[in-house]
Design a protein around this motif. Structure first.
Motif, PDB file in Angstrom:
ATOM      1  N   LEU A 177      -9.601  48.568  38.933  1.00  0.00           N
ATOM      2  CA  LEU A 177     -10.894  48.413  38.271  1.00  0.00           C
ATOM      3  C   LEU A 177     -10.869  47.158  37.402  1.00  0.00           C
ATOM      4  CD1 LEU A 177     -11.412  52.104  37.053  1.00  0.00           C
ATOM      5  CD2 LEU A 177     -11.952  51.104  39.289  1.00  0.00           C
ATOM      6  N   VAL A 178     -12.024  46.506  37.292  1.00  0.00           N
ATOM      7  CA  VAL A 178     -12.135  45.299  36.478  1.00  0.00           C
ATOM      8  C   VAL A 178     -13.126  45.558  35.353  1.00  0.00           C
ATOM      9  CG1 VAL A 178     -12.652  42.830  36.442  1.00  0.00           C
ATOM     10  CG2 VAL A 178     -11.669  43.871  38.504  1.00  0.00           C
ATOM     11  N   ASP A 179     -12.671  45.341  34.142  1.00  0.00           N
ATOM     12  CA  ASP A 179     -13.489  45.588  32.945  1.00  0.00           C
ATOM     13  C   ASP A 179     -14.490  44.443  32.782  1.00  0.00           C
ATOM     14  OD1 ASP A 179     -14.362  46.571  30.443  1.00  0.00           O
ATOM     15  OD2 ASP A 179     -12.883  45.326  29.406  1.00  0.00           O
ATOM     16  N   THR A 180     -15.710  44.646  33.286  1.00  0.00           N
ATOM     17  CA  THR A 180     -16.694  43.565  33.325  1.00  0.00           C
ATOM     18  C   THR A 180     -17.791  43.675  32.278  1.00  0.00           C
ATOM     19  OG1 THR A 180     -18.035  44.790  34.926  1.00  0.00           O
ATOM     20  CG2 THR A 180     -16.373  43.247  35.801  1.00  0.00           C
ATOM     21  N   HIS A 181     -18.074  44.881  31.793  1.00  0.00           N
ATOM     22  CA  HIS A 181     -19.240  45.110  30.933  1.00  0.00           C
ATOM     23  C   HIS A 181     -20.521  44.678  31.645  1.00  0.00           C
ATOM     24  CE1 HIS A 181     -16.501  44.504  27.126  1.00  0.00           C
ATOM     25  NE2 HIS A 181     -16.099  45.473  27.926  1.00  0.00           N
ATOM     26  N   HIS A 211     -17.794  49.013  34.376  1.00  0.00           N
ATOM     27  CA  HIS A 211     -16.766  48.175  34.990  1.00  0.00           C
ATOM     28  C   HIS A 211     -17.065  47.999  36.479  1.00  0.00           C
ATOM     29  CE1 HIS A 211     -15.267  52.406  35.196  1.00  0.00           C
ATOM     30  NE2 HIS A 211     -15.115  52.063  36.465  1.00  0.00           N
ATOM     31  N   TYR A 212     -16.261  47.176  37.120  1.00  0.00           N
ATOM     32  CA  TYR A 212     -16.422  46.885  38.548  1.00  0.00           C
ATOM     33  C   TYR A 212     -15.269  47.517  39.319  1.00  0.00           C
ATOM     34  CZ  TYR A 212     -16.572  44.228  42.910  1.00  0.00           C
ATOM     35  OH  TYR A 212     -16.613  43.868  44.236  1.00  0.00           O
ATOM     36  N   ASN A 218     -13.945  52.918  27.726  1.00  0.00           N
ATOM     37  CA  ASN A 218     -13.885  52.378  29.082  1.00  0.00           C
ATOM     38  C   ASN A 218     -12.550  51.691  29.351  1.00  0.00           C
ATOM     39  OD1 ASN A 218     -15.255  51.569  31.685  1.00  0.00           O
ATOM     40  ND2 ASN A 218     -14.789  49.546  30.859  1.00  0.00           N
ATOM     41  N   ASN A 219     -12.007  50.985  28.359  1.00  0.00           N
ATOM     42  CA  ASN A 219     -10.723  50.327  28.565  1.00  0.00           C
ATOM     43  C   ASN A 219      -9.609  51.333  28.821  1.00  0.00           C
ATOM     44  OD1 ASN A 219     -11.932  47.870  28.213  1.00  0.00           O
ATOM     45  ND2 ASN A 219     -11.097  47.475  26.176  1.00  0.00           N
ATOM     46  N   VAL A 225     -10.161  52.383  32.485  1.00  0.00           N
ATOM     47  CA  VAL A 225      -9.781  51.306  33.409  1.00  0.00           C
ATOM     48  C   VAL A 225      -8.264  51.158  33.478  1.00  0.00           C
ATOM     49  CG1 VAL A 225      -9.802  48.786  33.688  1.00  0.00           C
ATOM     50  CG2 VAL A 225     -11.937  50.018  33.279  1.00  0.00           C
ATOM     51  N   SER A 276      -8.342  46.033  27.834  1.00  0.00           N
ATOM     52  CA  SER A 276      -7.969  46.152  29.240  1.00  0.00           C
ATOM     53  C   SER A 276      -6.993  45.023  29.575  1.00  0.00           C
ATOM     54  CB  SER A 276      -9.200  46.072  30.139  1.00  0.00           C
ATOM     55  OG  SER A 276      -9.909  44.880  29.904  1.00  0.00           O
TER      56      SER A 276
END
Length: 283
Positions: free
Chosen positions: A219-223, A211-212, A178-179, A182, A147
């Motif tokens: 979107l923020v890739d937070t895990h 993600h957030y 997910n990346n 995002v 990301s």
């Protein structure tokens, strides 16, 4: 092993976290076929934690997913680290290593994964460094699509850059579903077109994560959250496109009870079972 996928495609994994390490040892979850660790977090650990980690690697399959190789940096490649990694993997019987297609150092550690400029010059630079790592480790590694939130000096698309690197380096792919999702929202591209352009024959295994949502278009890739339905759907499509491959759930913070994470691992296994009969690559 040239591709982790060759050890068996229909497998589900979980990122190993210290918070649930005792539980994994006391009651090994039957749903989890393999665990993933950041080698930097374990290479120098001794004492009780070191013994617990040794117990995990003696009883379970473990892969390494690195954080600090900084493959895209202009700093000299940290070959001393790569040799330490090789010894660590040999000591614990770990057969596979992956890293992020990014960099995290510039005359010192940056403590974040920074985007590599999508340029032909960067392709040549990064691919040469990956080949050197593979020469030292004596096996292919996998690079993960990351990301990113800025595109400095962009001359080519993300997918064209990614594919050019893995082709020139002759390495494998860790596909992070997910990346892709995002980045498709943040940079307004077609996630499925990106997914279908991945060289499926190079996929070693995959990540799924949460993600957030900062905003509708950011979107923020937070895990740090459960996997959302569109990401699960993309994983399902990936299996249809490329056949089943090992897939791992990442969760780095806001850790729920292990039982909740295992429900998401169950979802991976369910999607793999549904796709497994069609053990072909679909056009």
């Amino acid at each position: 092993m040239t591709n982790y996928r060759s050890a068996g495609a229909c497998r589900a994994g979980l990122g190993l976290r210290r918070a649930f390490l005792p539980e994994v040892l006391a009651n090994p979850p039957s749903q989890v076929d393999f665990y993933e660790v950041a080698p930097e977090n374990w290479m120098t650990i001794g004492g009780k934690l070191g013994k617990q980690f040794r117990a995990v690697t003696e009883r379970h399959e473990v892969v390494c997913h690195g954080l600090s190789l900084s493959i895209g940096s202009c700093d000299p490649l940290d070959e001393a680290f790569v040799y330490q990694l090789k010894a660590f993997m040999a000591e614990h019987g770990i057969r596979f290593y992956s890293e992020h297609l990014s960099y995290c150092s510039h005359k010192g550690h940056l403590y974040d994964l920074m985007p590599i400029p999508f340029t032909e010059e960067a392709v040549t630079h990064v691919a040469a460094r990956i080949r050197r790592v593979q020469d030292i480790l004596e096996h292919k590694i996998a690079m993960e699509n990351v990301s990113y939130y800025a595109t400095p000096g962009q001359e080519m698309s993300e997918i064209d850059f990614f594919n050019a690197v893995v082709a020139e380096a002759d390495c494998n792919v860790l596909i992070d579903i997910n990346n892709i999702y995002v980045n498709s929202v943040n940079h307004a591209y077609d996630a499925l077109a990106y997914l279908r352009a991945i060289p499926g024959e190079r996929i070693a295994y995959a990540h799924v994560a949460g993600h957030y949502v900062e905003a509708e278009d950011f979107l923020v890739d937070t895990h740090g959250a459960p996997v959302i339905d569109p990401v699960w759907r993309m994983l399902e499509i990936a299996y249809q496109e490329f056949g089943v491959f090992p897939t791992l759930l990442e969760r780095d913070f806001n850790l729920p009870p292990l039982s909740e994470l295992l429900q998401e691992v169950d979802t991976i296994r369910s999607l793999q079972r549904q796709a497994e009969p069609a053990d072909l690559i679909f056009a």
